[in-house]
Enzyme design. Structure first.
Site, PDB file in Angstrom:
ATOM      1  N   HIS A  63      -2.755   6.940   2.784  1.00  0.00           N
ATOM      2  CA  HIS A  63      -3.318   5.656   2.347  1.00  0.00           C
ATOM      3  C   HIS A  63      -4.675   5.434   3.013  1.00  0.00           C
ATOM      4  CE1 HIS A  63      -4.065   1.601   1.416  1.00  0.00           C
ATOM      5  NE2 HIS A  63      -3.765   1.124   2.625  1.00  0.00           N
TER       6      HIS A  63
ATOM      7  N   ASN B 224     -10.431   0.063   0.470  1.00  0.00           N
ATOM      8  CA  ASN B 224      -8.964   0.127   0.501  1.00  0.00           C
ATOM      9  C   ASN B 224      -8.438  -0.368  -0.850  1.00  0.00           C
ATOM     10  OD1 ASN B 224      -6.242  -0.507   0.818  1.00  0.00           O
ATOM     11  ND2 ASN B 224      -6.477  -1.249   2.904  1.00  0.00           N
TER      12      ASN B 224
ATOM     13  N   CYS C 124       0.819  -1.223   0.000  1.00  0.00           N
ATOM     14  CA  CYS C 124       0.000   0.000   0.000  1.00  0.00           C
ATOM     15  C   CYS C 124       0.849   1.268   0.000  1.00  0.00           C
ATOM     16  CB  CYS C 124      -0.946   0.004   1.198  1.00  0.00           C
ATOM     17  SG  CYS C 124      -1.978  -1.464   1.266  1.00  0.00           S
TER      18      CYS C 124
HETATM   19  N1  ACO Z   1     -18.768  -8.399  10.046  1.00  0.00           N
HETATM   20  C1  ACO Z   1     -19.195  -8.668  11.282  1.00  0.00           C
HETATM   21  N2  ACO Z   1     -18.375  -9.080  12.262  1.00  0.00           N
HETATM   22  C2  ACO Z   1     -17.081  -9.221  11.972  1.00  0.00           C
HETATM   23  C3  ACO Z   1     -16.549  -8.950  10.707  1.00  0.00           C
HETATM   24  C4  ACO Z   1     -17.469  -8.533   9.706  1.00  0.00           C
HETATM   25  N3  ACO Z   1     -17.088  -8.255   8.443  1.00  0.00           N
HETATM   26  N4  ACO Z   1     -15.236  -9.184  10.719  1.00  0.00           N
HETATM   27  C5  ACO Z   1     -14.927  -9.559  11.942  1.00  0.00           C
HETATM   28  N5  ACO Z   1     -16.034  -9.596  12.708  1.00  0.00           N
HETATM   29  C6  ACO Z   1     -16.167  -9.965  14.109  1.00  0.00           C
HETATM   30  C7  ACO Z   1     -15.106 -10.963  14.539  1.00  0.00           C
HETATM   31  O1  ACO Z   1     -15.519 -12.281  14.256  1.00  0.00           O
HETATM   32  C8  ACO Z   1     -15.025 -10.687  16.007  1.00  0.00           C
HETATM   33  O2  ACO Z   1     -16.108 -11.303  16.664  1.00  0.00           O
HETATM   34  P1  ACO Z   1     -15.948 -11.954  18.136  1.00  0.00           P
HETATM   35  O3  ACO Z   1     -15.598 -10.808  19.032  1.00  0.00           O
HETATM   36  O4  ACO Z   1     -17.287 -12.539  18.389  1.00  0.00           O
HETATM   37  O5  ACO Z   1     -14.833 -12.932  17.995  1.00  0.00           O
HETATM   38  C9  ACO Z   1     -15.228  -9.187  16.098  1.00  0.00           C
HETATM   39  O6  ACO Z   1     -15.930  -8.805  14.894  1.00  0.00           O
HETATM   40  C10 ACO Z   1     -13.925  -8.420  16.160  1.00  0.00           C
HETATM   41  O7  ACO Z   1     -13.063  -8.928  15.114  1.00  0.00           O
HETATM   42  P2  ACO Z   1     -11.701  -8.279  14.787  1.00  0.00           P
HETATM   43  O8  ACO Z   1     -11.049  -8.946  13.617  1.00  0.00           O
HETATM   44  O9  ACO Z   1     -10.918  -8.207  16.070  1.00  0.00           O
HETATM   45  O10 ACO Z   1     -12.208  -6.892  14.284  1.00  0.00           O
HETATM   46  P3  ACO Z   1     -11.667  -5.472  14.668  1.00  0.00           P
HETATM   47  O11 ACO Z   1     -12.541  -4.862  15.676  1.00  0.00           O
HETATM   48  O12 ACO Z   1     -10.201  -5.493  14.932  1.00  0.00           O
HETATM   49  O13 ACO Z   1     -11.910  -4.739  13.288  1.00  0.00           O
HETATM   50  C11 ACO Z   1     -10.575  -4.055  11.420  1.00  0.00           C
HETATM   51  C12 ACO Z   1     -11.300  -5.214  12.097  1.00  0.00           C
HETATM   52  C13 ACO Z   1     -11.602  -3.038  10.972  1.00  0.00           C
HETATM   53  C14 ACO Z   1      -9.828  -4.547  10.192  1.00  0.00           C
HETATM   54  C15 ACO Z   1      -9.605  -3.438  12.448  1.00  0.00           C
HETATM   55  O14 ACO Z   1      -8.761  -4.415  12.991  1.00  0.00           O
HETATM   56  C16 ACO Z   1      -8.757  -2.361  11.930  1.00  0.00           C
HETATM   57  O15 ACO Z   1      -9.212  -1.249  11.782  1.00  0.00           O
HETATM   58  N6  ACO Z   1      -7.461  -2.697  11.662  1.00  0.00           N
HETATM   59  C17 ACO Z   1      -6.501  -1.808  11.055  1.00  0.00           C
HETATM   60  C18 ACO Z   1      -5.825  -2.481   9.931  1.00  0.00           C
HETATM   61  C19 ACO Z   1      -6.512  -2.285   8.611  1.00  0.00           C
HETATM   62  O16 ACO Z   1      -7.519  -1.685   8.438  1.00  0.00           O
HETATM   63  N7  ACO Z   1      -5.881  -2.825   7.616  1.00  0.00           N
HETATM   64  C20 ACO Z   1      -6.326  -2.630   6.267  1.00  0.00           C
HETATM   65  C21 ACO Z   1      -5.548  -3.452   5.309  1.00  0.00           C
HETATM   66  S1  ACO Z   1      -3.830  -3.319   5.536  1.00  0.00           S
HETATM   67  C22 ACO Z   1      -3.351  -1.791   4.997  1.00  0.00           C
HETATM   68  O17 ACO Z   1      -3.962  -1.242   4.119  1.00  0.00           O
HETATM   69  C23 ACO Z   1      -2.176  -1.153   5.625  1.00  0.00           C
END
Ligand code: ACO
Length: 323
Positions: A249, A279, A119
């Site tokens: 990004h 993204n 990215c």
């Molecule tokens: N819909 C509904 N529920 C979901 C989804 C979905 N699409 N995906 C995950 N969940 C659930 C999980 O199963 C989990 O449930 P549980 O608590 O019952 O086990 C809960 O939501 C939390 O899951 P996490 O994977 O921990 O989700 P998180 O709150 O961390 O959010 C996200 C995910 C948005 C990606 C977050 O981690 C984030 O903002 N990360 C930053 C990294 C990023 O965005 N990277 C992008 C690509 S890399 C780059 O471009 C640099």
């Protein structure tokens, strides 16, 4: 960086003359994902800021379209382009390169190659092209950021599948070492010790999809991005208050907000297009730039910060005076 190298960055300009972009026609909405998997519009919007993304096309096709638009808008003659650098982690083929496809489609007579810094690729491409222009290798260059992330997405993994879209963006750079426009300073870096938190592996010759520990990635990525942005702005001899727009990004809205907060800049100066693109990896910074130029938030003579970060982990910041 030595004081001498810092001075060299400040006095060396290569102008960013024009930007062009390309997005596929097909729209994949959060409602579509509600049908495909156990998720909801509310979950996706609140966690990522994404409502829809564009999907389809080919990497080379999108790159060519964006590059053609940038070239047309620049007024630079095709014969003057001596270099095409294309940043992508999702080429159609390993060989020929996507850049070679752009060279051929636009009828350019030039050097052309791809680079992969995930990215952060477009931002790396800017630094590479700028450096090659300064070395005298060319007098004008096309830098393209393009990804078809949906071709490398695992739709059985709901935590990553909802993030990605496809697209391309390109800028034309011209050599102008003594001008007051163009690239003033940059910062690049990589920390390769985090393959366990963000990777897009190839197993038995097959791309298996993005594997990510989003929470841990969030923490590292924001820190690296903010430190890099501060370093580039300082090397340019500017303050963050001087920068009219941060083209960062578009990983997700929460990362954009955290970057804004930690840099101490208003959220409306950190351009966000993620609601309608998702993204798009290497394409996201030029897509954000194009949107900001189109609606007048970035105009000729405005200092801007282009901030790429992602897999590697890698990051690259460029401070430039637009136009
Ligand atoms: N819909 C509904 N529920 C979901 C989804 C979905 N699409 N995906 C995950 N969940 C659930 C999980 O199963 C989990 O449930 P549980 O608590 O019952 O086990 C809960 O939501 C939390 O899951 P996490 O994977 O921990 O989700 P998180 O709150 O961390 O959010 C996200 C995910 C948005 C990606 C977050 O981690 C984030 O903002 N990360 C930053 C990294 C990023 O965005 N990277 C992008 C690509 S890399 C780059 O471009 C640099």
């Amino acid at each position: 960086m030595s004081a001498e190298a810092q001075q060299q960055q400040q006095r060396s300009g290569s102008r960013l003359v024009a930007v062009g972009t390309a997005l596929p026609d097909k729209v994949l909405t959060n409602a579509d994902f509600e049908v495909m998997m156990d998720t909801s519009d509310e979950w996706i919007r609140s966690r990522t800021g994404i409502a829809e993304r564009r999907v389809g096309g080919t990497t080379t096709g999108l790159a060519v379209e964006a590059a053609r638009r940038a070239l047309e808008r620049s007024g630079v003659a095709a014969e003057s382009i001596g270099l095409v650098v294309t940043a992508t982690q999702t080429p159609d083929d390993l060989c020929p390169s996507t850049a070679a496809g752009v060279q051929d489609a636009l009828g350019l007579i030039c050097a052309a190659f791809d680079l992969n810094a995930a990215c952060a690729g477009f931002s790396y491409g800017l630094v590479v092209a700028h450096s090659m222009l300064l070395s005298g290798a060319a007098t004008a260059a096309l830098v393209v950021g393009v990804d078809r992330m949906t071709a490398a997405t695992n739709y059985d993994d709901r935590s990553t599948a909802i993030l990605f879209g496809d697209g391309a963006g390109a800028v034309v750079l011209t050599s102008e070492p003594d001008g007051d426009r163009g690239i003033r300073a940059w910062d690049t870096g990589t920390d390769g010790s985090h393959a366990d938190i963000l990777a897009s592996p190839i197993r038995d010759g097959r791309i298996t999809g993005v594997e990510m520990n989003g929470k841990v990635l969030f923490k590292h990525m924001v820190r690296y991005a903010v430190d890099s942005a501060r370093a580039a702005v300082e090397r340019a001899g500017l303050e963050l208050d001087d920068v009219v727009a941060v083209l960062a990004h578009q990983a997700n809205q929460r990362i954009l907000d955290a970057v804004a907060d930690r840099l101490g800049v208003d959220h409306d100066r950190v351009i966000s297009i993620i609601e309608h693109t998702g993204n798009t990896s290497a394409a996201s910074v030029p897509l954000a730039l194009d949107a900001a130029v189109a609606d007048g938030r970035v105009g000729p003579g405005d200092p801007i910060l282009l901030l790429g970060f992602g897999g590697g982990l890698s990051w690259a910041s460029t401070v430039a005076v637009w136009g």
